[in-house]
Design a protein around this motif. Structure first.
Motif, short mmCIF file in Angstrom:
data_model
loop_
_atom_site.label_atom_id
_atom_site.label_comp_id
_atom_site.label_asym_id
_atom_site.label_seq_id
_atom_site.Cartn_x
_atom_site.Cartn_y
_atom_site.Cartn_z
N VAL A 1 0.52 10.06 8.40
CA VAL A 1 -0.20 9.06 7.61
C VAL A 1 -1.68 8.96 8.00
O VAL A 1 -2.56 9.03 7.16
N GLU B 1 2.02 -0.17 9.09
CA GLU B 1 3.20 -1.02 9.22
C GLU B 1 4.31 -0.55 8.28
O GLU B 1 5.47 -0.48 8.68
N SER B 2 3.94 -0.21 7.03
CA SER B 2 5.03 0.24 6.16
C SER B 2 5.58 1.58 6.64
O SER B 2 6.77 1.83 6.47
N ALA B 3 4.73 2.41 7.23
CA ALA B 3 5.25 3.67 7.79
C ALA B 3 6.27 3.38 8.89
O ALA B 3 7.31 4.03 8.96
N ARG C 1 -1.75 -2.20 7.06
CA ARG C 1 -0.46 -2.37 6.40
C ARG C 1 0.20 -1.03 6.07
O ARG C 1 1.41 -0.92 5.98
N LEU C 2 -0.66 0.00 5.90
CA LEU C 2 -0.14 1.34 5.62
C LEU C 2 0.67 1.83 6.82
O LEU C 2 1.73 2.42 6.68
N PHE D 1 1.09 5.43 0.07
CA PHE D 1 0.27 6.40 0.82
C PHE D 1 -0.70 7.09 -0.13
O PHE D 1 -0.27 7.82 -1.03
N PRO E 1 0.82 -1.21 0.00
CA PRO E 1 0.00 0.00 0.00
C PRO E 1 0.86 1.27 0.00
O PRO E 1 1.56 1.53 0.96
#
Lengths: 238, 221
Positions: B140, B124-126, B121-122, A89, A87
């Motif tokens: 975010v 988590e990737s952050a 998941r957004l 942003f 995903p």
């Protein structure tokens, strides 16, 4: 040196118990059936899951040592982690997405041109294709200059041609970046095309029989990842 | 009565109250809603039910408890008076606090819904990209829940404009201090002044309708 992993974690249907090492500039492929614990393993390396026991060490940095209650959060590990349907942003355009966590001195523009997404820089993630999004995800991760790269079936959802192009870009990265790279797939052909070493994982354990190869151990009894280049004719054993 | 004290003063007071309540409440409840979505702690459902209690109680009941709490013998009233030297009851500050309590669930619910919608998941990737939970929230979560924040703000604003029972008990009807629009209408009706009540009521009608249309659009996004 490089990366060493030795982790145990009870999961719902089996116990994950895996140990391996991966040196800098090597591309280790984790292969195995769906639900074997490969993604859990990647999440453990990224710091998104806590193991029950074990150690994860990179160079001389201890990321995890459960005996001494050491657990470095994901923020402090500087790992690049790209997975299927990554995903981006949604509130940022492609250029800002790539630059989101860019380290100082990263040439974001150059990176985007390298991966052929420069022309998409003003678009939003929802306005580009799946392949373009995964390329963008890879750029976002690389812009941070990670000290390790984790790729969890990053191109599985893409068409064959796009997948082949991106795969060759990943192979190109191996020589450019002097870091350990771990790639997860369940496709044996993909594994053979890109791997330096292959580690088959089945039900949370290293299982050489899965690709009909004898298990090799080093002098300390650790499993040695097999050298794909030396064994070009691997086959699946169901 | 002249135009100023009849319409403008209560209207101005109501708008001022709604604006202050909305701003403060949004700032305070955004981290709270996020905590409720992501944190796990003992007594969480008890705590959440307590925060949503104003939704389940008649305004007069909330008003009564606040009257006790904010009075000179109550914990809040006594502390406030010790610190500032002035009372809480029958003041603008008092009715602001009361309307914040009264509108708390209306701020909380849309924000919670918006935060829950954000892909885990957004976040988590952050984190993997190096962001702390705090900076991930600012960089975010908030930019991706603007519609939820806006829906919260509008609901709180409207709910505060319409507040009556709570404000009457805690603030009374002091012109220029606590005599807000809804209380002015009530008093006009009480004194059989239907023309005055009609003018006041008619002003609020399009405002409420317009804001609701806006909320609907935001929720659909």
């Amino acid at each position: 040196m490089g990366f060493s992993f030795n982790i145990q974690k009870p999961l719902i249907s089996f116990n994950l118990d895996v140990s391996f090492t991966c040196e800098n500039s090597r591309l280790l492929v984790l292969i195995g059936p769906s639900g074997a614990g490969k993604t859990m393993l990647m999440r453990l390396i990224a710091g998104l899951e806590r193991p029950k026991t074990g150690r994860i060490v990179y160079e001389n940095q201890i990321w995890v040592d459960m005996d001494r209650c050491v657990f470095l959060p994901p923020q402090s590990r500087c790992v690049g982690y790209v997975f299927q349907d990554y995903p981006l942003f949604p509130h940022l355009n492609i250029q800002r997405n790539v630059a989101f966590a860019a380290g100082s001195g990263t040439d974001v523009d150059h990176l985007m041109k390298d991966f052929d997404i420069w022309h998409l820089r003003h678009r939003k993630p929802q306005e580009i294709s799946g392949g373009e999004r995964q390329r963008c995800a890879l750029c976002q991760t690389l812009a941070r200059k990670p000290q390790m790269l984790l790729l969890d079936e990053p191109f599985s959802a893409l068409d064959v041609i796009t997948r082949r192009t991106l795969r060759s870009q990943v192979i190109g990265l191996r020589s450019k970046l002097d870091i350990p790279m771990i790639y997860v797939t369940h496709d044996i052909n993909e594994a053979l095309a890109i791997a330096d070493d292959i580690l088959p994982i089945v039900a949370g354990k290293v299982d050489r029989d899965w690709i009909q190869q004898p298990v090799e151990h080093d002098e300390r009894g650790n499993v040695i990842p097999m050298k794909a280049a030396r064994r070009p004719r691997l086959s699946l054993a169901y | 009565m002249d135009m100023n004290s009849l319409i403008l003063s209560p209207l101005y007071l109501s708008l001022q109250l709604a604006l202050v309540t909305t701003t403060t409440l949004i700032l305070l409840t955004a981290p709270l809603a996020y905590l409720l979505v992501h944190a796990r702690f003992p007594g969480k459902s008890f705590f959440e039910a307590l925060l949503n209690l104003p939704l389940a109680l008649p305004p007069t009941v909330i008003g009564f408890y606040l009257l006790i709490l904010m009075g000179p013998e109550g914990a809040a009233g006594r502390t406030w008076e010790a610190v500032t030297g002035s009372p809480l009851l029958f003041t603008f500050t008092g009715i602001t606090l009361a309307s914040m309590v009264y509108s708390l669930p209306f701020a909380l619910q849309p924000m919670k819904a918006a935060f829950e919608k954000i892909d885990r998941r957004l976040l988590e990737s952050a984190y993997v990209l190096g962001l702390t939970p705090m900076s991930a929230f600012v960089k975010v979560v908030l930019p991706n829940s603007l519609h939820g924040l806006a829906a919260s703000a509008i609901l709180v604003f409207l709910h505060t404009l319409g507040a009556f029972g709570v404000l009457l008990i805690v603030g009374g009807s002091i012109p220029g201090e606590t005599r807000v629009f809804s209380i002015a209408i009530y008093e006009a009706v009480q004194s059989m002044n239907y023309r005055e009540a009609g003018i006041l009521s008619f002003i609020l009608l399009p405002v409420g309708f317009l804001f609701l249309l806006l909320v609907n659009r935001l929720i659909r996004r």
